[in-house]
Scaffold this motif. Sequence first.
Motif, short mmCIF file in Angstrom:
data_model
loop_
_atom_site.label_atom_id
_atom_site.label_comp_id
_atom_site.label_asym_id
_atom_site.label_seq_id
_atom_site.Cartn_x
_atom_site.Cartn_y
_atom_site.Cartn_z
N MET A 302 0.87 -1.20 0.00
CA MET A 302 0.00 0.00 0.00
C MET A 302 0.90 1.24 0.00
N PHE A 303 0.65 2.15 -0.92
CA PHE A 303 1.27 3.48 -0.88
C PHE A 303 0.30 4.38 -0.13
N LEU A 304 0.73 4.99 0.96
CA LEU A 304 -0.14 5.92 1.69
C LEU A 304 0.50 7.30 1.70
N GLN A 305 -0.33 8.33 1.67
CA GLN A 305 0.13 9.70 1.90
C GLN A 305 -0.71 10.32 3.02
N GLU A 306 -0.14 11.33 3.63
CA GLU A 306 -0.80 12.08 4.71
C GLU A 306 -1.00 11.26 5.98
N ILE A 307 -0.02 10.42 6.29
CA ILE A 307 0.00 9.79 7.62
C ILE A 307 0.62 10.82 8.57
N GLN A 308 -0.11 11.14 9.63
CA GLN A 308 0.38 12.11 10.61
C GLN A 308 1.18 11.42 11.73
N ASP A 309 1.88 12.24 12.49
CA ASP A 309 2.71 11.68 13.56
C ASP A 309 1.85 11.18 14.73
N ASN A 310 2.51 10.67 15.75
CA ASN A 310 1.82 10.02 16.87
C ASN A 310 0.84 10.92 17.59
N SER A 311 1.05 12.24 17.51
CA SER A 311 0.14 13.15 18.19
C SER A 311 -0.85 13.79 17.22
N GLY A 312 -0.98 13.22 16.02
CA GLY A 312 -1.93 13.78 15.06
C GLY A 312 -1.56 15.21 14.73
N SER A 313 -2.55 16.09 14.71
CA SER A 313 -2.27 17.47 14.31
C SER A 313 -1.84 18.33 15.50
N LEU A 314 -1.75 17.74 16.69
CA LEU A 314 -1.30 18.51 17.85
C LEU A 314 0.15 18.92 17.64
N ASN A 315 0.44 20.19 17.81
CA ASN A 315 1.81 20.66 17.59
C ASN A 315 2.53 20.68 18.93
N GLY A 317 5.75 20.07 19.70
CA GLY A 317 7.20 20.08 19.53
C GLY A 317 7.92 20.19 20.87
N GLY A 318 8.92 19.34 21.09
CA GLY A 318 9.74 19.43 22.29
C GLY A 318 9.26 18.57 23.44
N MET A 319 8.02 18.11 23.40
CA MET A 319 7.51 17.33 24.53
C MET A 319 8.17 15.97 24.63
N SER A 320 8.45 15.37 23.47
CA SER A 320 8.99 14.01 23.50
C SER A 320 9.62 13.71 22.15
N VAL A 321 10.63 12.83 22.13
CA VAL A 321 11.27 12.52 20.86
C VAL A 321 10.30 11.83 19.91
N SER A 322 9.25 11.23 20.45
CA SER A 322 8.35 10.46 19.59
C SER A 322 7.32 11.36 18.91
N PHE A 323 7.41 12.69 19.16
CA PHE A 323 6.30 13.51 18.71
C PHE A 323 6.23 13.64 17.20
N PHE A 324 7.35 13.40 16.49
CA PHE A 324 7.24 13.44 15.02
C PHE A 324 7.38 12.06 14.39
N GLN A 325 7.41 11.02 15.23
CA GLN A 325 7.37 9.67 14.69
C GLN A 325 5.91 9.25 14.51
N ALA A 326 5.69 8.19 13.75
CA ALA A 326 4.30 7.85 13.40
C ALA A 326 3.95 6.40 13.75
N TYR A 327 4.75 5.76 14.63
CA TYR A 327 4.49 4.32 14.86
C TYR A 327 3.16 4.09 15.57
N VAL A 328 2.70 5.06 16.36
CA VAL A 328 1.40 4.86 17.00
C VAL A 328 0.28 4.93 15.95
N THR A 329 0.38 5.94 15.08
CA THR A 329 -0.62 6.06 14.00
C THR A 329 -0.66 4.77 13.19
#
Length: 561
Positions: A302-315, A317-329
């Motif tokens: 499957m080719f997917l586009q627009e997968i957001q990071d683990n916090s969705g559209s919540l910005n 930044g700085g709270m946790s290293v995982s905030f721009f990773q997408a493994y939860v999504t």
Amino acid sequence: MMRSSSLYTTALLLQAALAVTINEITGDRYISSYAGSQFTGLRDCPDPDDKTSNSIYVYGSSAAKSVAVGDIITLSGKVTEYRSSSSYVYSAEIESATDIEVVSIDNTVTPIVIGKNGISPPTEQFTYLDKGDAFSLPGNSSQVSTVNPILNTTAYGMDFWQTISKANSYGDTWVVGDWTVSGSNARGGLTMTANDSNPEALLVGSPLDGSENPTDVKLSDTLADITGIVTQAYGYYALLPTTALSVSASKTTAVPKTSLVSNQKCLLTFGQFNVDNLGPDSTTLPAVAGHIANELQSPDIMFLQEIQDNSGSLNDGGMSVSFFQAYVTLSTLISSIVEQGGVQYDFLDIDPIDGTNGGESGGNIRNVYLFNPATVALRNANPGNSTVATTIGSGGALSYNPGLIDPMNEAWDASRKPLVAQWERADGRNTFYTVNVHLTSKYGSSGLEGDLRPPVNGGEAKRASQTKVIADFVTTLFAEVADARIIVAGDFNEYSCVEPMSVFSGVGLQELDETAGLAATERYTYLYGAQVEHVHVNTWMSSADQSSDHDPSVAKMNVCQ
Ligand SMILES: *[C@@H]1O[C@H](CO)[C@@H](O)[C@H](O)[C@H]1NC(C)=O
Ligand SMILES: *[C@@H]1O[C@H](CO)[C@@H](O)[C@H](O)[C@H]1NC(C)=O
Ligand SMILES: *[C@@H]1O[C@H](CO)[C@@H](O)[C@H](O)[C@H]1NC(C)=O
Ligand SMILES: *[C@@H]1O[C@H](CO)[C@@H](O)[C@H](O)[C@H]1NC(C)=O
């Protein structure tokens, strides 16, 4: 001083000499030759010329207060050309209306029936200023307002639709009536094809009587007859109905399911889906997962586009290293696919540097592959990162697999970088490449029915530089491996017949819709690479029921030959 004063005198003399009618004010061009002029004692006197309009908008509440529907009136005022944005066409209107006199009451207004008596909108071209192609470049080579062409209501859609007022509210239902159309697709929509952008479709806005249009109207629903006035709304010709639309028939269309499934090792299936800002908590996630599991029948990749990071559209930044990773999504999506009967996928993505991929703020959208480890595997996995480019070595080996194509190239500033992978079948035999693409959006485009001709195609220059980077990569691959199998797929944010998409055929790629012989009218969402199906699970749904703003697609290809 002398000159302007003599012009003023001439204008006054004209008015004194001529009884101006609405037809004369609206005229047979876009801009009224009476613009800026005062007049007295205006009354309508319809003429048979279909290039002139029999109606005009009177601006301001004074007129409305003193008249009722069915009154015949005379008035005095000033002709003005109005538009609310410099990219819209003007509409003639009357301002500072005075001397409003009701001559008679209780007259019947007989609407013109479109689709009868030879009154039908043109079906392909908007205006001759597009020189045959509304998507030719450069946009804004001319403007309707400066050329002010004589209208041709049989050839050009913008010349056919004529406004008699400006909009006071929103409307968002596009309709065609009982008239000739071009580009009909099997589900009852109109597909844009090369040089045919469907000016016969008309936007219906909010009802004039204060009632509300239904919000669950679906593509292919039949509506009861609509009576209203044609206006300009947000740069489009729109019809304001006298009362709310009513759906008279609705097709009970079964949810489509792809027929492209395979249990042969050489025939792999590929799915493509822009999932519209999907985060772990998106309400659309179960529906997206269900579409992949059921309607798309769990493609091998499957080719997917627009997968957001683990916090969705919540910005965050700085709270946790995982905030721009997408493994939860992605693990949430994959679990939901399994729960709905699909395969147990693995995923591949490369985390962007926070805030560098464009799209919804805080979302860190990226391109992702889901793949079925029972059928396919990465060849010599060696994941890259957000800053390093993957390159093609001898024999076609990727330096990083998966990796990004030239991610530091400015073509990708504030945009998604293409994700490349080299694959093999699960038994280690045969290899092929995929490029997952999400080009810059069309934000900044001017309207198809606007003043700028051809319309400005927003983001076009950026998409051209992006396609060049991808095309160069493909060229390098073919130079190294002449018979390489490569699929470039994703969301190109462009119609297939429009630049810069032709760059891809220039480097030896074939458009899958063409290769598979799909009728032009059925190509209304997108994939490259055979067999292909566009699975219309969203375009015909009501807005509330859709899982994404795009339809997914499935292709089946032989990776052994
Ligand atoms: C579209 O129109 C342009 C301008 O008339 C022409 O050059 C081009 O060949 C047309 N394209 C197609 C696919 O008909
Ligand atoms: C379109 O062209 C006109 C005339 O050259 C120019 O004044 C205007 O700014 C342009 N608009 C856009 C959006 O490019
Ligand atoms: C309108 O355009 C058509 C097609 O280009 C042309 O044949 C016709 O003569 C035009 N009519 C007028 C009134 O210019
Ligand atoms: C990406 O990998 C390269 C090569 O190993 C390294 O130099 C660079 O620092 C990495 N970048 C990030 C953002 O991790």
